[in-house]
Design a protein around this motif. Structure first.
Motif, short mmCIF file in Angstrom:
data_model
loop_
_atom_site.label_atom_id
_atom_site.label_comp_id
_atom_site.label_asym_id
_atom_site.label_seq_id
_atom_site.Cartn_x
_atom_site.Cartn_y
_atom_site.Cartn_z
N LEU A 51 0.85 -1.20 0.00
CA LEU A 51 0.00 0.00 0.00
C LEU A 51 0.88 1.24 0.00
O LEU A 51 0.63 2.21 -0.73
CB LEU A 51 -0.91 0.02 1.23
CG LEU A 51 -2.09 -0.94 1.24
CD1 LEU A 51 -2.93 -0.71 2.48
CD2 LEU A 51 -2.94 -0.73 0.00
N ARG A 52 1.94 1.23 0.84
CA ARG A 52 2.85 2.38 0.90
C ARG A 52 3.54 2.56 -0.45
O ARG A 52 3.64 3.66 -0.97
CB ARG A 52 3.90 2.16 1.98
CG ARG A 52 3.35 2.18 3.37
CD ARG A 52 4.46 2.19 4.40
NE ARG A 52 3.89 2.11 5.74
CZ ARG A 52 3.63 0.98 6.39
NH1 ARG A 52 3.93 -0.17 5.84
NH2 ARG A 52 3.08 1.00 7.58
N GLU A 53 4.00 1.44 -1.02
CA GLU A 53 4.74 1.53 -2.29
C GLU A 53 3.86 2.09 -3.39
O GLU A 53 4.30 2.90 -4.21
CB GLU A 53 5.28 0.14 -2.66
CG GLU A 53 6.50 -0.23 -1.83
CD GLU A 53 6.66 -1.74 -1.67
OE1 GLU A 53 6.06 -2.49 -2.45
OE2 GLU A 53 7.39 -2.15 -0.74
N ALA A 54 2.58 1.67 -3.40
CA ALA A 54 1.66 2.19 -4.41
C ALA A 54 1.53 3.70 -4.28
O ALA A 54 1.53 4.43 -5.27
CB ALA A 54 0.30 1.52 -4.26
N SER A 55 1.46 4.15 -3.02
CA SER A 55 1.32 5.58 -2.79
C SER A 55 2.58 6.33 -3.22
O SER A 55 2.52 7.38 -3.85
CB SER A 55 1.01 5.83 -1.32
OG SER A 55 1.04 7.21 -1.04
N PHE A 56 3.74 5.76 -2.88
CA PHE A 56 5.01 6.38 -3.29
C PHE A 56 5.08 6.46 -4.81
O PHE A 56 5.54 7.45 -5.38
CB PHE A 56 6.20 5.57 -2.78
CG PHE A 56 6.35 5.60 -1.29
CD1 PHE A 56 5.92 6.70 -0.55
CD2 PHE A 56 6.94 4.53 -0.62
CE1 PHE A 56 6.07 6.72 0.83
CE2 PHE A 56 7.09 4.55 0.75
CZ PHE A 56 6.65 5.66 1.48
N ALA A 57 4.62 5.40 -5.49
CA ALA A 57 4.68 5.36 -6.94
C ALA A 57 3.85 6.47 -7.57
O ALA A 57 4.13 6.92 -8.68
CB ALA A 57 4.21 4.00 -7.45
N LEU A 58 2.82 6.90 -6.86
CA LEU A 58 1.99 8.01 -7.36
C LEU A 58 2.62 9.35 -7.04
O LEU A 58 2.03 10.40 -7.31
CB LEU A 58 0.59 7.93 -6.77
CG LEU A 58 -0.25 6.75 -7.25
CD1 LEU A 58 -1.54 6.67 -6.46
CD2 LEU A 58 -0.53 6.88 -8.74
N GLY A 59 3.79 9.34 -6.41
CA GLY A 59 4.50 10.59 -6.15
C GLY A 59 4.24 11.19 -4.78
O GLY A 59 4.68 12.29 -4.50
N ALA A 60 3.51 10.48 -3.91
CA ALA A 60 3.24 11.03 -2.58
C ALA A 60 4.46 10.84 -1.68
O ALA A 60 5.12 9.80 -1.73
CB ALA A 60 2.03 10.33 -1.97
N ARG A 61 4.74 11.86 -0.87
CA ARG A 61 5.85 11.72 0.07
C ARG A 61 5.39 10.96 1.31
O ARG A 61 4.20 10.67 1.47
CB ARG A 61 6.36 13.11 0.45
CG ARG A 61 7.01 13.83 -0.70
CD ARG A 61 7.58 15.14 -0.24
NE ARG A 61 8.32 15.78 -1.33
CZ ARG A 61 7.75 16.51 -2.27
NH1 ARG A 61 6.44 16.71 -2.26
NH2 ARG A 61 8.48 17.04 -3.21
#
Lengths: 326, 316
Positions: free
Chosen positions: B203-213
């Motif tokens: 879940l974290r990685e998906a969010s990071f992939a969208l550019g979220a810090r």
């Protein structure tokens, strides 16, 4: 009771690290804020230790080592000792653990190995709810309801062991129901749900294959428990016992009501006594000067004792987990 | 380890004929004795524990009426003594507990406001930033040790740093709330960290992939996913704090009158139980307060269990 042995990669290495802009500043701000919270949490811990040691310092410096060799606090003669209180705490928690551990292991074994699924759910739920009953309620019940009955039982036991050398000292004349034993029994009742729930989790980690193997070899249920379940769980049980012991030593209110407020070192478990937390809670609000420092000093000793017990428990559990993980 | 025991595939039970003629009498007897011991220990613990609850309910229910929640605490000691010495014009005692109910809610509420945000932020640091860094490990260790430190110590701490310097004005709901907050803090940090750890990394990685810090990921992905579990952990901490007596006994003082302010001496259900046990004529007040307190604690515990079993992430 879970111990941090995660091996997951540091996910924030994957986090975008684009520099500049308002959002980057917000991100840094958030990081600092959470770090600040963590530092504050730690600072409170250290604050507790420092303020208590400094509050107790007048008594420690005045009495020196004799704080630990003198029997009790004697305000009239300005003698401040701690032995009788430490003794009381140790005797009460020892009695509590002595009664609570076999019972807890029995219940945990019943729940994991014998009880049908339905009953299992009911027992664990009710046990968990009972663990949340405040300790002052146990104290109230023990003081008003249990104590008079226990006094009769103590007298009965004392009458029957009067002629046996060692037993007649340990089970001496009853001090009217308030005693080390009464306090120990009530604390035992309070820590039983806690020890039970930890041991139950430990027993649940025994591999099904090992148990089935023992049964397939023709072992009875008890032989399977003795040969597979107990050896596999010995470390976990030790950890649970230590955590229960830590809880028992810190128990305050229930003990304050039923121990009798009479600091003395006697072998008779039916005699009145006094423990560290209960003397603190009863006297601290009206205390001053060196007396106050001596009471805070008892708090320092109590904290040190429980920290030692808890660290030992944690190290034991850690070691077991590492051994199992490898 | 905490939740693994809840659900287990119902494995087929091996059928073994223990009554078979091949089993020696000694082995059969030992097996029987072991079962008796297990059932016996269940009874030994269950009977007194059930008895406590039954006695509290039966003795407490008779005291509780509408007045209980609205009136001040009566001066039972002096009316009891007056009756004892033959006074005939003693007004009937009206049992009320409103000041203590308000005091318990006030101190526990303040403790929650202080400990929960700080504890959650600390746990976010531990799991999202600190992980296995040295400082994080040290903090984790201290938190574990702190959970085992007796509650009376928090009372002594607040007494030494807050009540003593302020003298007579020191005892107040603030001091009590701070003591309870110290008690709740390690519980909140630890249970929240457990819950954050259960949030899957993808879940974290998906969010990071969208550019979220990390901050945005934490606020919009990790915390919402872990929210039910965090809520349940906090409720258990609140239940624990509401039932505490020793820290409050040292920090809030005692009064019979309603004090809804944070300053000034206050009272709480748990301290009322303690002081009324030994007070002449105070027994009905103690039983009533015990029933009220158990009900309060039980509501929070049951809510916590409901939330965690219904909505929280479960360890697989």
């Amino acid at each position: 009771m879970t111990v941090s042995t995660t091996t997951t990669p540091q996910t924030n290495e994957l986090a975008p690290t684009l520099r500049g802009g308002r959002r980057a500043r917000a991100d840094t701000g958030f990081q600092w804020m959470s770090l600040g919270a963590a530092v504050l949490v730690l600072a409170i811990r250290l604050g507790i230790v420092i303020s208590m040691v400094s509050g107790a310092w007048p008594a420690f410096s005045k009495m020196g080592l004799s704080y630990f060799t003198e029997n009790k606090i004697d305000q009239v003669n300005a003698v401040y000792g701690s032995q009788a209180y430490i003794y009381g705490t140790i005797v009460v928690s020892f009695i509590a653990v002595l009664f609570a551990v076999p019972v807890s292991i029995g219940i945990a074994l019943f729940v994991t190995e014998v009880a049908p699924q339905r009953l299992k759910w009911w027992i664990t739920t009710i046990m968990d709810l009972l663990a949340s009953v405040p300790s002052v309620v146990f104290g109230l019940w023990g003081f008003l309801i249990l104590r008079p009955h226990l006094n009769d039982i103590y007298n009965w036991i004392h009458d029957h062991v009067k002629s046996i050398p060692i037993l007649k000292t340990v089970f001496g004349p009853s001090g009217g129901g308030n005693s080390f034993m009464t306090a120990g029994l009530i604390v035992a009742l309070m820590i039983t749900p806690i020890i039970t729930s930890i041991t139950r989790e430990v027993f649940a980690t025994v591999p099904r294959n090992d148990k089935d193997g023992a049964l397939a070899l023709g072992a009875t249920r008890w032989e399977m428990i003795r040969g597979v379940v107990l050896p596999h769980s010995s470390g976990g049980i030790t950890g649970a016992v230590m955590l229960g012991l830590g809880r028992a030593m810190g128990e305050t209110i229930a003990i304050a009501l039923v121990i009798g407020a009479n600091p003395q070192i006697v072998a008779n478990v039916f005699a009145t006594g006094e423990a560290m937390p209960s003397v603190i809670v009863r006297n601290l609000p009206e205390s001053s000067g060196d007396f106050q420092a001596a009471l805070i000093g008892l708090g320092v000793v109590l904290m040190a004792l429980t920290v030692v017990v808890n660290v030992a428990a944690r190290l034991i559990v850690n070691r077991i987990e590492r051994a199992r993980g490898a | 380890m905490m939740t693994t025991t809840l659900e287990r595939e119902p494995a087929p039970k091996p059928q073994i004929d223990l009554k078979g003629p091949h089993l020696s009498a000694g082995r059969r007897l030992r097996n029987r004795l072991a079962t008796v011991f297990m059932i016996g220990s269940l009874l030994v613990a269950a009977i007194p524990l059930a008895f406590v609850v039954i006695v509290v309910v039966s003795k407490g229910i008779s005291v509780i009426s509408a007045d209980w929640f609205t009136k001040d605490i009566p001066d039972v000691a002096s009316s009891t003594l007056a009756t004892k010495f033959g006074a005939t014009d003693v007004a009937p005692v009206i049992y009320g507990m409103a000041p203590a109910i308000v005091g318990t809610l006030l101190t526990t509420g303040l403790a929650t406001l202080l400990a929960v945000p700080l504890g959650i932020l600390g746990a976010v640091y531990l799991n999202e930033y600190g992980r296995e860094k040295r400082f994080a490990r040290m903090l984790r260790f201290f938190t574990d040790v702190m959970i085992g430190v007796p509650s009376v110590i928090m009372g002594v701490f607040l007494y030494a740093v807050w009540v003593v310097p302020r003298g007579v004005d020191g005892r107040s709901a603030v001091a009590g709330g701070l003591a309870l907050a110290c008690l709740m803090l390690p519980i909140v940090v630890r249970s929240t960290e457990e819950m954050l750890r259960l949030v899957p990394d993808h879940l974290r990685e998906a969010s990071f992939a969208l550019g979220a810090r990390t901050s945005r990921t934490t606020m919009t992905v990790v915390l919402p996913a872990a929210l039910p579990g965090i809520t349940s952990g906090c409720m258990l901490a609140i239940a624990r704090a509401a039932g505490e007596t020793a820290p409050l006994l040292l920090t809030i003082g005692s009064t019979r009158f309603l004090n809804a302010r944070l300053s000034g001496v206050n009272t709480a259900l748990s301290t009322q139980i303690f002081s009324n046990v030994t007070q002449p004529g105070g027994e009905p007040l103690a039983w009533g307060a015990a029933l009220t307190l158990i009900a309060l604690v039980l509501i929070f515990t049951l809510l916590a269990r409901f939330v965690s079993s219904r909505f929280a992430l479960q360890q697989s």
